[in-house]
Structures are given as C-alpha cells and as structure tokens.
Design an enzyme around this catalytic site. Structure first.
Site, PDB file in Angstrom:
ATOM      1  CE  LYS A 111      24.830 -22.531 -13.808  1.00 57.12           C
ATOM      2  NZ  LYS A 111      24.028 -22.379 -12.640  1.00 57.12           N
ATOM      3  CE  LYS A 194      21.874 -22.825 -19.837  1.00 56.10           C
ATOM      4  NZ  LYS A 194      21.337 -23.242 -18.612  1.00 56.10           N
ATOM      5  CE  LYS A 197      16.855 -17.267 -14.300  1.00 57.95           C
ATOM      6  NZ  LYS A 197      17.420 -18.276 -13.612  1.00 57.95           N
TER       7      LYS A 197
END
Ligand code: AMP
Ligand code: TRP
Length: 331
Positions: A111, A194, A197
């Site tokens: 991230k 992956k 959202k």
C-alpha cells in the site's frame, strides 16, 4: 461456543472478492458460533476518506451485509469507532508490537509503495489495531481472505508478548478461517493483482451493488488470453486471468476448478464468459436487490448499528478494562 470476529473497511463498495473471501464465510459461520462483524471505520481513515462518503459507505456496507444474510439479531453488527475499547487496546498494542514486526508486513509495503515516507502513521500501525479488534473480545476464530493471514500471525505474536511481558494468560491464540477456494480473487484487468475496492479502475472489479448490465459489461471486457480454456487445472499454469475467472465460476456454482474445466475446457472465452456472467448475475441479484430496499431506510440501518455497538461494548469493555489494569493503569 467459540467467538468469531471479523471486519471489513467501509472505504468503498464491497467486491466479489470480499464476498467470496470473507462475507460468504461470515454468513455460514453464524451456525454454531457467536459472531461479531465490524465495519472498521478506524481502519478506513488510514487513507483519507471523504467524510460524507465514509458515512454513506458505512451504511451501504451494513445494508450489504444484512442483505447477504448476516443476522444482526442473533449476532452483532456494528461500526468500530462506536466502541472505544478498540482504540484503547490498540494503543497498548502499539507499545507491545515491535517496529521490526511491522516492517515485515507485506500489505503495508504494497500500500505504501514508493511513497513510504508520505503515508499516514495510522497505515503503519494498522495491524496493531486489527489485533486489538479481535483480542478486545477474546475471539478465537477469524474468517478472512488469504491476504490477511500475515496480520493474524502478528495478532498472535502480540498476544503472546503481552501475556509474557505481564506474566498473564490473558489473550488467547486465534485461528484464521480462510475459505478453501477463491480466498484471493484477482482483478479482472490483471490476474496477478488482488481485486480491490480501492483500485482506481472500476472495471477491475465486480461490486456487490452492480446491476446485471454492468456485470455483463465488466465480464465481457475482462482480460483473458488467446488460448482456449484447458480441460484440467494443471493447464492453468502461467494463465492467471483464466484461472481467476474459472475459480470464480467454480466458487459461485459450488463446483471444483476441475469440474468447471471439464465442462468448459476446449471452449473459447466467449461462451465461457456468458456462463460466468449468468452465474454472477444470479448469485448477486438477491443481494443487490435487498441492499437497495434496506438503503431506503437509513434510520433503520443506524439503529441496527447503534444497538450492535451497545452489545459489542458490553463484551469488550470488561476485557479491555482488565488489560488496562494488567498494564498498571489506575481504574
Ligand atoms: P477489505 O476489503 O480489505 O476490508 O477486506 C475485507 C475482507 O475481505 C478481508 O477478510 C479480506 O481478506 C477479504 N478480501 C478482500 N479482497 C479480497 C479478494 N480480492 N479476494 C478474497 N478475499 C478478499
Ligand atoms: N484489515 C482487514 C482488511 O483490510 C479488516 C479488518 C480489520 C479485520 N480488523 C479486523 C479482519 C479484524 C479480521 C479481524 O481486510
């Protein structure tokens, strides 16, 4: 009866990945367990969220979980920030977990990417908060997708170190409950990433609120390769997009990958994608329909969450008070 805890971030609309990796399993585990399911808004703000959107998404997410079959009467559904025990125990865990442990977390590395210096400090200590979520309830089983395994190992390390440092047997070991198939659903645009959202491209995912036409379009555009589908799973080696789509079809229709390939092997992606579209539409239609109905009464959703938070608080408060006493806080 074992206690289950799991959470999902209200940072967007849940995807088919959330459904197959987590939500479907949460629903099934309600049989035979005492379950707490949490909309983790404290986790969500580790990346900036528009406040109005966060409120909306928290309600939408509550509606989706109820529509998918979470029973908020028998079990507990609530939002994290409404129970202060989470943040208090997280602080204690910030002081138990070692920096070296956090430095190994692959989700943080993914991230933060190259921007490591610029991400929030909350994103860095996020796994400590996640450990607190679980341990505040003395939960022992945690249904998650594959990507959360490392965080659960850390939660066990934190519990062990706490117990050791304060010479207590206070926090129990926890066990990840990961579904046997589709524990990691991949992006429709890139079979090596992956489905998420928070992916900037809406085309990369199926949202649980997508209508039939949107589902059809996204699957039609999903990345594939030029070869026909193989007849056995072994033939999917090096074909991540084909594997992902076949896995989704299997997981939604209750068949193994080999059974799906026995039917579709040798066929091009055209007819296969039609079958997949029909299956995704059929599986998701009841959820999106019921979600829309529930969203027409936001007051009801707020009451469900508030009542859930009161019941969650009644469990967590004595446990976290005891943890505070153990570390030496005056009560
Ligand atoms: P998050 O969307 O990060 O809040 O994740 C909520 C739950 O969904 C966690 O248990 C995740 O492991 C699971 N999950 C998220 N994305 C996927 C995916 N692409 N495939 C399988 N499970 C997922
Ligand atoms: N970190 C999890 C995710 O992003 C969500 C989460 C927060 C969670 N607290 C939790 C999952 C506790 C299980 C248990 O997917």
């Amino acid at each position: 009866m074992q206690r289950i805890f799991s959470g999902i971030q209200p940072s967007g609309i849940p995807t088919l990945g959330n459904y197959l990796g987590a939500i479907r399993n949460w629903v099934a585990l309600q049989q035979g367990h005492e379950c707490l399911y949490c909309l983790v808004d404290l986790h969500a703000i580790t990346s900036w969220q528009d406040p109005a959107a966060l409120r909306d998404q928290t309600r939408t997410q509550a509606a989706i979980l109820l529509a998918a079959g979470i029973d908020a009467e028998t079990h507990i559904l609530f939002n994290q920030s409404a129970v202060s025990a989470h943040a208090r125990l997280a602080w204690i865990f910030n002081c138990v977990a070692r920096i070296g442990w956090l430095n190994r977390m692959t989700q943080f590395k993914d991230k933060a990417g190259k921007d490591r210096e610029a991400v929030s400090s909350g994103l860095y200590v996020y796994p400590n908060l996640m450990a607190a979520d679980i341990h505040a309830y003395h939960a022992t089983r945690v249904p998650v997708g594959d990507d959360q395994r490392q965080h659960l190992e850390l939660a066990n390390d934190i519990a062990q170190k706490f117990n050791h440092d304060y010479a207590v047997e206070f926090f129990p070991a926890i066990e990840a409950v990961v579904p046997p198939e589709a524990a990691r659903v991949m992006s429709l645009r890139d079979g090596t990433r992956k489905m998420s959202k928070s992916d900037p491209s809406d085309q990369s995912r199926i949202n649980l609120t997508d209508d039939a036409a949107t589902i059809a379009l996204k699957i039609r555009r999903a990345k594939t390769d030029p070869e026909p589908l193989p007849s056995e799973a072994a033939g999917l080696e090096g074909r991540p997009e084909a594997r992902n789509l076949a896995t989704i079809l299997g997981a939604l229709s209750g068949r193994t990958l080999d059974q799906v390939l026995a039917e579709h092997g040798g066929s091009g992606f055209g007819p296969f994608k039609e079958a997949l579209t029909a299956q995704v539409q059929e599986s998701l239609a009841p959820i999106s329909g019921e979600t829309q109905r529930l969203l027409s009464d936001p007051g009801h959703l707020d009451r469900v969450l508030r009542r859930g938070a009161e019941r969650a608080n009644a469990i967590a408060e004595p446990i976290v008070r005891e943890a505070e006493r153990i570390v030496g806080f005056l009560s």
